[in-house]
Motif scaffolding. Structure first.
Motif, short mmCIF file in Angstrom:
data_model
loop_
_atom_site.label_atom_id
_atom_site.label_comp_id
_atom_site.label_asym_id
_atom_site.label_seq_id
_atom_site.Cartn_x
_atom_site.Cartn_y
_atom_site.Cartn_z
N ARG A 9 8.80 -93.56 55.19
CA ARG A 9 8.93 -94.12 53.86
C ARG A 9 9.80 -95.36 53.89
N GLU A 77 11.61 -85.79 56.43
CA GLU A 77 10.52 -84.90 56.05
C GLU A 77 9.30 -85.17 56.92
N GLY A 78 8.39 -84.18 56.97
CA GLY A 78 7.12 -84.36 57.65
C GLY A 78 7.18 -84.02 59.13
N SER A 120 1.03 -89.30 58.12
CA SER A 120 0.85 -90.26 57.03
C SER A 120 1.88 -91.38 57.12
N SER A 250 -0.62 -96.46 52.05
CA SER A 250 -0.34 -95.60 53.19
C SER A 250 0.66 -94.50 52.85
N ALA A 252 1.12 -93.22 49.84
CA ALA A 252 0.67 -92.42 48.71
C ALA A 252 -0.02 -91.16 49.21
N ASP A 253 -0.25 -90.24 48.29
CA ASP A 253 -0.84 -88.95 48.66
C ASP A 253 -2.25 -89.13 49.24
N GLY A 254 -3.03 -90.07 48.70
CA GLY A 254 -4.39 -90.25 49.19
C GLY A 254 -4.48 -90.97 50.52
N GLY A 255 -3.42 -91.68 50.93
CA GLY A 255 -3.42 -92.39 52.19
C GLY A 255 -4.25 -93.67 52.13
N GLY A 282 8.62 -88.58 40.76
CA GLY A 282 8.57 -87.25 41.36
C GLY A 282 9.89 -86.91 42.01
N ARG A 284 10.43 -86.30 45.17
CA ARG A 284 10.47 -87.29 46.25
C ARG A 284 9.61 -88.46 45.77
N ARG A 286 7.18 -91.25 44.80
CA ARG A 286 5.94 -91.76 45.34
C ARG A 286 5.46 -92.90 44.44
#
Length: 500
Positions: A9, A77-78, A120, A250, A252-255, A282, A284, A286
């Protein structure tokens, strides 16, 4: 032993440090601990890393292993930390000898077999890697996306063994070529829209200067059709614009899909979208729809049906091109230089001014309906465009409109004039820049003064009218703004309660 990676991020408009993975082996009971504000997915990395190392034929050190993710105050995270942790453990235990680890950054999730799985937010990592002058080793499935930003410094690997072989100098990883864009190949064609010559003219002006517009008309008159053709009229994206847009998508949730590289985004959220969905946020943070439309088009259909708070949140990003999201645990800033296109009916039933259907709305109902849009928001819209219903003769007539390619070429010429003269699109000029870029002669100044007095223009409306006239003049190839250019701009700025 320290191995640096790019934090996913890190950097869409924000300077953020890399996360250093420091591995330290000491005597004591065999254990593996991860410190540095790791979230659950990061804490679970120790089990994935242990199995991946053992299944790849290496030995897992029977010592106390401490993995520090620095800086300590940045939440992690991740699964992107799996690969650098594994490399750090192998290097610290002497099983992997590489004197150039500081030249590399790593990112990737490990399967229990040692296979690398994609992660991601690759583009911000690749951008950071390129700026730092390092090589980025990551899963092969992410390599083509990373190559868009890092070029030949992005190396894709299928397995942990491939990474170790490259670092040991035995079998080198190869750079993956960036995918090619299919720019404008599958966009809707402007010539398919029957009639609506004035609306098409407004689309061309909006594309030429980056202006916002509001399409007003009864249901089924082609407002959405027109809006969806605006991205195809915009000039090609520059390399910097492409990187910025792809980086936002990149994270974002959809990528981000590499085949959409250099294509203008078109976002059309439903009117039930919340404030957070539009602006971002949110637990976290976004990016929201306005950031996902960066360097592209944000289409808001049924504009009065959006919540008042969601619409009011658009006011600052329209002016600044950025959105700042502040939460108790985190703060993020995302780019939001979007082109707003909105559509609405002229009244609640949608038939005010319709020649074929009688409107049954009262004056109070119409006033309440339009009152959902605040004056400050409407003041930030450059053009109000009427989209009337077509007659049966117009519907049956032959399609004679100009194709998208011809209009796009005129738009590109106007944009080139603006960038050569001012360095930016007309709509992005500040008030002082608009004064110098849009000089008026005496007749033009008197015309604009009369419009301000009669139509009650605000200071913002005055400068937006100037910039709109500048775009109209650039489309005509004129060096100065004439009365005809200014009169057309004034006409698009005017919307009364009885007309649409």
């Amino acid at each position: 032993m320290s191995v640096a990676i790019a934090y996913g991020r890190a950097a869409v408009g924000v300077q953020a440090p890399s996360v250093a993975v420091e591995v330290h082996l000491t005597n004591g009971l065999p254990s593996l601990s991860v410190v540095g504000l790791p979230e659950t997915a990061v804490k679970e990395a120790k089990d994935r890393v242990r199995s991946a190392i053992l299944n790849s034929g290496f030995e897992f050190p029977t010592r106390r292993i401490t993995v520090n993710l620095a800086p300590a105050d940045l939440p992690k995270e991740g699964g992107r930390f799996d690969l650098p942790i594994a490399v750090g453990i192998l290097a610290a235990s002497g099983q992997l000898r590489c004197k150039e680890l500081e030249c590399y950054e790593f990112a990737g999730e490990l399967a229990l077999t040692g296979k690398l799985r994609p992660v991601s937010a690759i583009l911000p990592m690749a951008l950071h890697t390129r700026e730092a002058g390092r090589w980025l080793i990551l899963p092969f499935d992410n390599a083509s996306e990373a190559a868009l930003a890092a070029g030949d410094r992005a190396l894709g690997a299928q397995h942990l063994l491939d990474v170790c072989a490259h670092l040991a100098g035995t079998v080198r990883l190869k750079a993956v070529e960036a995918p090619q864009s299919t720019l404008h190949a599958d966009g809707p064609e402007l010539a398919e829209v029957r009639g609506q010559q004035q609306a098409k003219r407004c689309l061309e002006i909006a594309a030429a200067g980056g202006h916002s517009l509001l399409l007003i008309g009864p249901p089924g008159t082609g407002k959405s059709m027109l809006a969806r053709r605006l991205p195809g009229l915009l000039p090609p994206m520059s390399k910097q614009e492409s990187l910025e847009t792809a980086a936002v998508l990149s994270i974002a949730d959809g990528g981000f899909r590499p085949e959409h590289w250099a294509r203008r985004p078109f976002r059309a959220p439903h009117h039930s979208a919340s404030n957070v969905a539009l602006t971002g946020g949110g637990t976290r943070p976004r990016p929201g729809e306005i950031s996902l439309a960066h360097n592209g088009v944000l289409f808001l259909d049924e504009l009065p049906e959006f919540s008042r708070s969601a619409l009011e949140a658009l006011r600052a990003p329209i002016e600044t091109g950025r959105v700042v999201i502040s939460r108790a645990a985190a703060k993020a800033e995302y780019p939001a230089s979007f082109q707003l296109v909105a559509a609405m009916n002229p009244c609640p039933c949608g038939h005010l001014g319709d020649a074929l259907t009688v409107c049954r709305c009262t004056a109070d109902q119409i006033a309440r309906y339009r009152g959902r849009l605040s004056g400050p928001l409407l003041d930030r819209i450059d053009m109000y465009v009427a989209v009337p219903r077509l007659t049966p003769v117009e519907m049956r007539g032959n399609v004679t409109g100009e194709p998208t390619a011809i209009v796009r070429e005129r738009v590109a010429r106007a944009r080139r004039r603006q960038h050569e003269r001012d360095g930016k699109a007309a709509a992005r000029l500040t008030a002082s820049e608009a004064e110098s870029a849009c000089p008026l002669g005496e007749p033009e100044a008197q015309l604009l003064q009369q419009a301000m007095e009669q139509l009650k223009f605000s200071a913002r409306a005055y400068h937006r009218c100037l910039k709109l006239a500048r775009s109209i003049a650039d489309l005509a190839g004129a060096d100065t703004i004439g009365c005809n250019h200014l009169a057309e701009a004034i006409a698009y700025r005017h919307w009364t309660q009885t007309s649409y």
